[in-house]
Design an enzyme around this catalytic site. Structure first.
Site, PDB file in Angstrom:
ATOM      1  N   ARG A   1     -10.021 -11.665   2.189  1.00 29.27           N
ATOM      2  CA  ARG A   1     -10.852 -12.754   1.647  1.00 29.27           C
ATOM      3  C   ARG A   1     -10.143 -14.099   1.763  1.00 29.27           C
ATOM      4  O   ARG A   1     -10.794 -15.139   1.827  1.00 29.27           O
ATOM      5  CB  ARG A   1     -11.272 -12.420   0.208  1.00 29.27           C
ATOM      6  N   LYS A  54       0.837  -1.193   0.000  1.00 20.29           N
ATOM      7  CA  LYS A  54       0.000   0.000   0.000  1.00 20.29           C
ATOM      8  C   LYS A  54       0.877   1.251   0.000  1.00 20.29           C
ATOM      9  O   LYS A  54       2.076   1.187   0.304  1.00 20.29           O
ATOM     10  CB  LYS A  54      -0.866   0.039   1.274  1.00 20.29           C
TER      11      LYS A  54
HETATM   12  N1  BES Z   1      -8.118  -3.736   4.379  1.00 15.52           N
HETATM   13  C1  BES Z   1      -8.264  -3.424   3.007  1.00 15.52           C
HETATM   14  C2  BES Z   1      -9.573  -2.722   2.682  1.00 15.52           C
HETATM   15  C3  BES Z   1      -9.769  -1.345   3.240  1.00 15.52           C
HETATM   16  C4  BES Z   1      -9.437  -0.237   2.498  1.00 15.52           C
HETATM   17  C5  BES Z   1     -10.342  -1.156   4.467  1.00 15.52           C
HETATM   18  C6  BES Z   1      -9.643   1.024   2.998  1.00 15.52           C
HETATM   19  C7  BES Z   1     -10.551   0.116   4.982  1.00 15.52           C
HETATM   20  C8  BES Z   1     -10.215   1.206   4.245  1.00 15.52           C
HETATM   21  C9  BES Z   1      -8.197  -4.695   2.168  1.00 15.52           C
HETATM   22  O1  BES Z   1      -7.384  -5.697   2.675  1.00 15.52           O
HETATM   23  C10 BES Z   1      -7.652  -4.323   0.840  1.00 15.52           C
HETATM   24  O2  BES Z   1      -6.536  -3.908   0.787  1.00 15.52           O
HETATM   25  N2  BES Z   1      -8.460  -4.485  -0.215  1.00 15.52           N
HETATM   26  C11 BES Z   1      -8.041  -4.180  -1.532  1.00 15.52           C
HETATM   27  C12 BES Z   1      -8.528  -5.274  -2.453  1.00 15.52           C
HETATM   28  C13 BES Z   1      -8.043  -5.148  -3.869  1.00 15.52           C
HETATM   29  C14 BES Z   1      -6.545  -5.332  -3.926  1.00 15.52           C
HETATM   30  C15 BES Z   1      -8.738  -6.193  -4.716  1.00 15.52           C
HETATM   31  C16 BES Z   1      -8.667  -2.840  -1.920  1.00 15.52           C
HETATM   32  O3  BES Z   1      -9.826  -2.606  -1.595  1.00 15.52           O
HETATM   33  O4  BES Z   1      -7.969  -2.038  -2.526  1.00 15.52           O
HETATM   34 MN    MN Z   2      -5.369  -5.497   2.069  1.00 12.17          MN
END
Ligand code: BES
Ligand code: MN
Ligand code: ZN
Length: 506
Positions: A360, A286
């Protein structure tokens, strides 16, 4: 917080601060004071009538007016709190009233307050149980602070914390209903604050071992059966997707099961909470800004722990199992790589195209594990997708499920407790987006409908149990303060789960 119920008149209650929730009438102005308030008004030097009829106080939603006693006994101060127009009088509005009053009390330097509520005043909007519950919840939630990591109190928390709340009802017959509501509100709001405490603690404190320890502590306190699987036991059980996420971190994963089972021979309700104690994204790293609130990526786990605490404290008559896959998602030389194909407890193979879609993966194994309990219904809760924040913002939980009756039950519970949900579809057409070239499924579905394709992915691991999924990515963390919600973790899900279990318990 100490909560009491008292029967009596507003003019004679001995309190530092008496709160009067106040509605607007049809004309859009504050309702006229009822005759019962005449003697109170007298103590206030007739300023109550003047403020309300003279237009100083319009009873608009959130409007506050503090008045002082000029003679006699009774309350030292009276706080009018605007509800808005009478048809808008709901549990949620009263929760807001409770929160605003608690904050104003603390600003006034007061540690004790009473709030007046009566069945007559509530009219057809709700009964006294629901009214007193909402007011108590609001006051407790609005008083939440997190001070344990500071050496000095924060500037915004200057006033003393509210220590005691009295619900004032007009007569002894009303006390029983008011007490039922206040007891429920005290427990559920306490559990929600507990979930907030867990989510706000940083990831160098709250790691998977910490969550397991917290579960054990809850278990001892409340008589729950708690089982914790360490890395070796997780491996022996075949939770390979959970292990793959954990591989990048030196922190060992834990799989936590809590069982509250007061009823013999009844299939349980199963709750699964995402427990990623920090989500850096793994090798699909990230941005620094994207990581800022990722200590809160265990908010689903916090909601499950909070819900079990509330359900057990209330002694609700339903068997409930809480399951928490707990890991840290970091990049390292041991981390899974984009493109890796991993196994899972269900034996389905998963192509990991993005290591940041880790929630997931751990939920897949936890949902599959849940089948051991032959649950009546299975609900998971997770800060799962940024796409959910795009779709619904910060005002609703994304709700999906394989069983419309269960989804509808959750919608009813949401209406009753003020934690809003909005259903998204899981049509089979979306399945195309998670088809893999090399494995049974892949862990990303591309940009379109990212919240739904995450739900579609989870559904593959559920089996035949009625299942629903709550995406709390937008609701677990508040950027701005609300009436009973300081900026920060919300503890969302605790009220919703507790209300749902209460409905099931009958
Ligand atoms: N924990 C994050 C989702 C999230 C984002 C929660 C912002 C709270 C605030 C999750 O693990 C994630 O990173 N999801 C990705 C999935 C994608 C790579 C398919 C996302 O939403 O960008
Ligand atoms: Mn994530
Ligand atoms: Zn995550």
């Amino acid at each position: 917080m100490n909560i009491e119920i008292e029967a009596g008149k507003p003019s004679t209650i001995e309190t530092a601060l008496l709160v009067l929730p106040w509605c607007q009438g049809r004309d859009g102005e504050a309702e006229r004071p009822a005759a019962e308030l005449d003697s109170l008004d007298d103590l206030l030097g007739l300023t109550l009538t003047r403020a309300v009829t003279g237009g100083d106080f319009g009873a608009r939603q959130g409007e506050l007016l503090l008045l002082y006693r000029v003679k006699g006994g009774g309350p030292d101060r009276v706080l009018l709190v605007g509800v808005g127009s009478r048809p808008d009088l709901t549990g949620e509005r009263l929760r807001q009233v409770g929160g605003q009053a608690a904050r104003r009390a603390s600003e006034a330097g007061v540690t004790e307050m009473a709030v007046s509520v009566a069945a007559d005043w509530l009219g057809g909007a709700m009964d006294l149980e629901a009214g007193s519950r909402a007011l108590v919840e609001g006051a407790i939630l609005g008083s939440w602070r997190f001070e344990e990591l500071r050496s000095e109190p924060a500037e915004e928390d200057h006033g003393p914390a509210l220590g005691s709340l009295t619900v004032l009802v007009p007569n002894a017959q009303s006390k029983r209903l008011a007490k039922r509501g206040a007891d429920f509100g005290r427990v559920v709001a306490g559990a929600q604050n507990y979930a907030r405490d867990l989510a706000i603690r940083p990831a160098n404190i709250v790691n998977p071992r910490y969550l397991a320890g917290e579960a054990r502590r809850l278990g001892e306190e409340l008589g729950l059966k708690v089982t914790v699987l360490d890395r070796a036991a997780i491996k022996a059980d075949g939770m390979n997707a959970l292990l793959a996420v954990a591989a990048g971190s030196d922190e060992e994963p834990r799989f936590i099961a809590l069982e509250y089972c007061p009823l013999k021979g009844q299939r349980p309700l199963a709750l699964v909470g995402k427990g990623v104690t920090f989500d850096a994204g793994g090798l699909s790293l990230k941005t620094p800004q994207g990581m800022e609130t990722m200590k809160g990526d265990m908010s689903g786990a916090a909601a499950v722990l909070g819900a079990l605490r509330a359900v057990a404290e209330l002694e609700l008559q339903a068997n409930v199992v809480g399951l928490i896959p707990a890991v840290e998602n970091l990049p390292s030389g041991h981390a899974m790589r984009p493109g890796d194909v991993i196994g899972s407890r269900s034996r389905k193979t998963i192509e990991v195209l993005n290591t940041d879609a880790e929630g997931r993966l751990i939920l897949a194994d936890a949902l599959n594990y849940a089948a051991r309990f032959e649950p009546q219904a299975l609900i998971d809760i997770a800060t799962l997708t940024g796409a959910c924040v795009v779709a619904l913002g910060h005002h609703a939980i994304g709700l999906m499920g394989s069983d419309q009756d269960l989804v509808d039950e959750i919608r009813v519970a949401a209406d009753n407790c003020g934690e809003r949900v909005w259903q998204l579809p899981l049509w089979d057409e979306y399945r195309e987006q998670v088809k893999s070239e090399v494995a049974d499924i892949k862990n990303t579905g591309g940009r379109p409908a990212g919240t739904i394709t995450a739900g579609i992915f989870l559904r593959e691991f559920v089996g035949s149990v009625p299942w629903a999924h709550l995406d709390i990515a937008g609701t677990a963390w508040a950027e701005k303060a609300g009436a009973y919600q300081p900026a920060g973790p919300t503890g969302v899900g605790v009220r919703l789960f507790t209300e749902w279990v209460r409905g099931r318990a009958g």
